[in-house]
Design a protein around this motif. Structure first.
Motif, PDB file in Angstrom:
ATOM      1  N   HIS A 129     -46.373 -79.411 -63.905  1.00 34.20           N
ATOM      2  CA  HIS A 129     -48.048 -79.191 -63.148  1.00 34.20           C
ATOM      3  C   HIS A 129     -48.678 -78.670 -64.421  1.00 34.20           C
ATOM      4  O   HIS A 129     -48.628 -78.000 -65.314  1.00 34.20           O
ATOM      5  N   GLU A 130     -50.022 -79.500 -64.565  1.00 36.43           N
ATOM      6  CA  GLU A 130     -51.039 -79.312 -65.562  1.00 36.43           C
ATOM      7  C   GLU A 130     -51.856 -78.222 -64.983  1.00 36.43           C
ATOM      8  O   GLU A 130     -52.647 -78.232 -64.059  1.00 36.43           O
ATOM      9  N   TYR A 131     -52.032 -76.967 -65.946  1.00 38.10           N
ATOM     10  CA  TYR A 131     -52.816 -75.943 -65.501  1.00 38.10           C
ATOM     11  C   TYR A 131     -53.938 -76.013 -66.093  1.00 38.10           C
ATOM     12  O   TYR A 131     -54.885 -75.491 -66.087  1.00 38.10           O
ATOM     13  N   PHE A 132     -53.840 -76.685 -67.452  1.00 35.34           N
ATOM     14  CA  PHE A 132     -55.232 -76.936 -68.264  1.00 35.34           C
ATOM     15  C   PHE A 132     -54.982 -78.322 -69.172  1.00 35.34           C
ATOM     16  O   PHE A 132     -54.205 -78.211 -70.117  1.00 35.34           O
ATOM     17  N   VAL A 133     -55.694 -79.096 -68.917  1.00 30.99           N
ATOM     18  CA  VAL A 133     -55.817 -80.334 -69.713  1.00 30.99           C
ATOM     19  C   VAL A 133     -57.050 -80.789 -70.014  1.00 30.99           C
ATOM     20  O   VAL A 133     -57.931 -80.851 -69.397  1.00 30.99           O
ATOM     21  N   LYS A 134     -57.544 -80.879 -71.368  1.00 33.49           N
ATOM     22  CA  LYS A 134     -58.642 -80.984 -71.720  1.00 33.49           C
ATOM     23  C   LYS A 134     -58.710 -81.998 -73.072  1.00 33.49           C
ATOM     24  O   LYS A 134     -58.181 -81.381 -74.114  1.00 33.49           O
ATOM     25  N   ASP A 137     -62.032 -90.580 -74.989  1.00 34.39           N
ATOM     26  CA  ASP A 137     -61.527 -91.842 -75.725  1.00 34.39           C
ATOM     27  C   ASP A 137     -60.061 -91.793 -76.134  1.00 34.39           C
ATOM     28  O   ASP A 137     -59.732 -92.164 -77.116  1.00 34.39           O
ATOM     29  N   VAL A 138     -59.400 -90.561 -75.516  1.00 39.41           N
ATOM     30  CA  VAL A 138     -58.125 -90.191 -76.002  1.00 39.41           C
ATOM     31  C   VAL A 138     -57.163 -91.357 -76.129  1.00 39.41           C
ATOM     32  O   VAL A 138     -56.293 -91.650 -77.025  1.00 39.41           O
ATOM     33  N   SER A 139     -57.229 -92.447 -75.322  1.00 36.80           N
ATOM     34  CA  SER A 139     -56.295 -93.263 -75.384  1.00 36.80           C
ATOM     35  C   SER A 139     -56.469 -94.339 -76.477  1.00 36.80           C
ATOM     36  O   SER A 139     -55.558 -95.379 -76.537  1.00 36.80           O
ATOM     37  N   GLU A 140     -57.452 -94.239 -77.036  1.00 30.15           N
ATOM     38  CA  GLU A 140     -57.722 -95.221 -78.181  1.00 30.15           C
ATOM     39  C   GLU A 140     -57.479 -94.521 -79.459  1.00 30.15           C
ATOM     40  O   GLU A 140     -57.573 -95.074 -80.518  1.00 30.15           O
ATOM     41  N   ARG A 141     -57.002 -93.235 -79.312  1.00 34.48           N
ATOM     42  CA  ARG A 141     -57.074 -92.345 -80.568  1.00 34.48           C
ATOM     43  C   ARG A 141     -55.382 -92.425 -81.145  1.00 34.48           C
ATOM     44  O   ARG A 141     -54.674 -92.478 -80.322  1.00 34.48           O
ATOM     45  N   GLN A 142     -55.278 -92.170 -82.235  1.00 37.96           N
ATOM     46  CA  GLN A 142     -53.888 -91.663 -82.914  1.00 37.96           C
ATOM     47  C   GLN A 142     -53.714 -90.450 -82.552  1.00 37.96           C
ATOM     48  O   GLN A 142     -54.611 -89.398 -83.101  1.00 37.96           O
ATOM     49  N   THR A 170     -35.728 -77.223 -75.296  1.00 35.93           N
ATOM     50  CA  THR A 170     -35.200 -78.156 -74.459  1.00 35.93           C
ATOM     51  C   THR A 170     -35.890 -79.360 -74.468  1.00 35.93           C
ATOM     52  O   THR A 170     -35.546 -80.631 -74.095  1.00 35.93           O
ATOM     53  N   GLY A 171     -37.011 -79.508 -74.948  1.00 34.73           N
ATOM     54  CA  GLY A 171     -37.874 -80.791 -74.779  1.00 34.73           C
ATOM     55  C   GLY A 171     -38.733 -80.960 -73.642  1.00 34.73           C
ATOM     56  O   GLY A 171     -39.419 -81.870 -73.402  1.00 34.73           O
ATOM     57  N   GLY A 172     -38.705 -79.971 -72.470  1.00 33.04           N
ATOM     58  CA  GLY A 172     -39.483 -80.085 -71.396  1.00 33.04           C
ATOM     59  C   GLY A 172     -40.797 -80.202 -71.474  1.00 33.04           C
ATOM     60  O   GLY A 172     -41.374 -81.113 -70.999  1.00 33.04           O
ATOM     61  N   SER A 173     -41.537 -79.371 -72.397  1.00 35.64           N
ATOM     62  CA  SER A 173     -42.850 -79.202 -72.526  1.00 35.64           C
ATOM     63  C   SER A 173     -43.260 -80.304 -73.079  1.00 35.64           C
ATOM     64  O   SER A 173     -44.376 -80.888 -72.627  1.00 35.64           O
ATOM     65  N   ALA A 174     -42.431 -80.666 -74.180  1.00 37.54           N
ATOM     66  CA  ALA A 174     -43.055 -82.036 -75.210  1.00 37.54           C
ATOM     67  C   ALA A 174     -42.845 -83.067 -74.097  1.00 37.54           C
ATOM     68  O   ALA A 174     -43.976 -83.878 -74.034  1.00 37.54           O
ATOM     69  N   VAL A 175     -42.101 -83.569 -73.213  1.00 33.38           N
ATOM     70  CA  VAL A 175     -41.764 -84.479 -72.397  1.00 33.38           C
ATOM     71  C   VAL A 175     -43.056 -84.662 -71.374  1.00 33.38           C
ATOM     72  O   VAL A 175     -43.733 -85.599 -71.359  1.00 33.38           O
ATOM     73  N   ASP A 176     -43.325 -83.461 -70.722  1.00 30.80           N
ATOM     74  CA  ASP A 176     -44.336 -83.320 -69.781  1.00 30.80           C
ATOM     75  C   ASP A 176     -45.757 -83.463 -70.563  1.00 30.80           C
ATOM     76  O   ASP A 176     -46.541 -84.223 -69.887  1.00 30.80           O
ATOM     77  N   ALA A 177     -45.850 -83.083 -71.699  1.00 32.15           N
ATOM     78  CA  ALA A 177     -47.192 -83.351 -72.446  1.00 32.15           C
ATOM     79  C   ALA A 177     -47.340 -84.670 -72.805  1.00 32.15           C
ATOM     80  O   ALA A 177     -48.498 -85.303 -72.548  1.00 32.15           O
ATOM     81  N   ILE A 178     -46.288 -85.428 -73.270  1.00 32.40           N
ATOM     82  CA  ILE A 178     -46.396 -86.779 -73.613  1.00 32.40           C
ATOM     83  C   ILE A 178     -46.649 -87.571 -72.473  1.00 32.40           C
ATOM     84  O   ILE A 178     -47.416 -88.532 -72.296  1.00 32.40           O
ATOM     85  N   GLY A 179     -46.019 -87.166 -71.156  1.00 31.93           N
ATOM     86  CA  GLY A 179     -46.188 -87.858 -69.825  1.00 31.93           C
ATOM     87  C   GLY A 179     -47.931 -87.932 -69.503  1.00 31.93           C
ATOM     88  O   GLY A 179     -48.385 -88.563 -69.014  1.00 31.93           O
ATOM     89  N   ALA A 180     -48.344 -86.329 -69.628  1.00 32.02           N
ATOM     90  CA  ALA A 180     -49.455 -86.252 -69.337  1.00 32.02           C
ATOM     91  C   ALA A 180     -50.727 -87.102 -69.967  1.00 32.02           C
ATOM     92  O   ALA A 180     -51.593 -87.697 -69.580  1.00 32.02           O
ATOM     93  N   LYS A 209     -49.650 -90.227 -71.433  1.00 30.37           N
ATOM     94  CA  LYS A 209     -49.426 -91.556 -70.950  1.00 30.37           C
ATOM     95  C   LYS A 209     -50.033 -91.663 -69.523  1.00 30.37           C
ATOM     96  O   LYS A 209     -50.739 -92.904 -69.463  1.00 30.37           O
ATOM     97  N   LYS A 210     -49.977 -90.847 -68.793  1.00 32.67           N
ATOM     98  CA  LYS A 210     -50.835 -90.843 -67.554  1.00 32.67           C
ATOM     99  C   LYS A 210     -52.323 -91.293 -67.628  1.00 32.67           C
ATOM    100  O   LYS A 210     -52.846 -91.963 -66.942  1.00 32.67           O
ATOM    101  N   ARG A 211     -52.872 -90.794 -68.697  1.00 35.89           N
ATOM    102  CA  ARG A 211     -54.428 -91.034 -69.225  1.00 35.89           C
ATOM    103  C   ARG A 211     -54.483 -92.303 -70.056  1.00 35.89           C
ATOM    104  O   ARG A 211     -55.473 -92.467 -70.825  1.00 35.89           O
ATOM    105  N   GLY A 212     -53.478 -93.133 -69.979  1.00 35.79           N
ATOM    106  CA  GLY A 212     -53.536 -94.557 -70.639  1.00 35.79           C
ATOM    107  C   GLY A 212     -53.153 -94.383 -72.128  1.00 35.79           C
ATOM    108  O   GLY A 212     -53.076 -95.454 -72.789  1.00 35.79           O
ATOM    109  N   CYS A 213     -52.533 -93.264 -72.697  1.00 34.60           N
ATOM    110  CA  CYS A 213     -52.279 -93.501 -74.158  1.00 34.60           C
ATOM    111  C   CYS A 213     -50.782 -94.019 -74.381  1.00 34.60           C
ATOM    112  O   CYS A 213     -49.989 -94.018 -73.489  1.00 34.60           O
TER     113      CYS A 213
END
Ligand code: URA
Length: 211
Positions: free
Chosen positions: A112-117, A121-126, A136-146, A148-152
């Motif tokens: 669950h995203e409690y704060f994403v800002k 133009d995030v999808s166009e950026r490096q 465990t990689g849980g947060s990293a996987v979830d953050a990368i998922g967040a 990708k959900k926005r087009g990155c």
């Protein structure tokens, strides 16, 4: 498959050893995390594309290289990722900064995203996603998922940490094989409480002086 790199630079290794010591205080820990992060940023940014530009020196006209213009965003995973941001902005001062705070629902295990800002133009950026500890990689996987959900795209995402556990590296590689991973150390394992062994303890608590 994306790149996996342990940054063996002697300064990185020396500084990391210093902050693994449990007797190091908050001020020194925070300052050193920043210094290591600058050195990591140097490595992580080394393949940024260049283009040729014509300029004029006081002597003559010349063709030289400048960054090809893909804009950068640094994305700390809350909260410990904040400790790495300044190290990155020291080298890439024009970078935008996005924030991702996630938690896992204990019953459904869904992120669950409690704060994403993020920059619009995030999808166009490096993107440089930063978090000191890849456990465990849980947060990293979830953050990368967040992201990708926005087009990155995975090819535009690099994940950087100070200490990684093999479990976390495998988790990112399994979920997002094209994301490059950079770390200052690949440690042995996770313990029963989910801490990296030997690790450096709770990076967030050590950065911010909480317990
Ligand atoms: N998070 C930390 O801060 N430290 C660990 O060892 C594992 C996860």
């Amino acid at each position: 498959m994306g790149k996996f790199e342990v940054i063996e630079h002697p300064l990185v290794q020396h500084k990391l050893t210093m902050i693994r010591d449990k007797n190091v205080g908050t001020k020194f820990f925070r300052e050193t995390v920043k210094e290591i992060s600058t050195l990591i940023a140097y490595e992580v940014s080394k393949n940024m594309p260049l283009k040729e530009v014509e300029i004029e020196t006081p002597i003559c006209k010349t063709t030289q290289k400048e960054l090809a213009g893909k804009k950068v965003a640094i994305v700390p995973i809350l909260r410990a990722g904040l400790g790495m941001v300044e190290g990155f902005t020291d080298l890439i001062p024009a970078a935008k900064i996005g924030f991702i705070g996630m938690y896992r629902d204990e019953e459904t295990l869904k992120p669950h995203e409690y704060f994403v800002k993020l920059p619009s133009d995030v999808s166009e950026r490096q993107l440089f996603v930063v978090d000191p500890m890849l456990a465990t990689g849980g947060s990293a996987v979830d953050a990368i998922g967040a992201l990708k959900k926005r087009g990155c795209e995975e090819k535009n995402i690099k994940f950087a940490c100070l200490v990684a556990a093999p479990e976390g590296v495998k988790a990112i590689q399994a979920a997002y094989p094209d994301v490059d991973i950079y770390t200052a150390a690949l440690d042995e394992r996770l313990n029963e409480q989910g801490y990296i062994v030997p690790g450096l303890g709770d990076a967030g608590d050590r950065l911010f002086g909480t317990k």
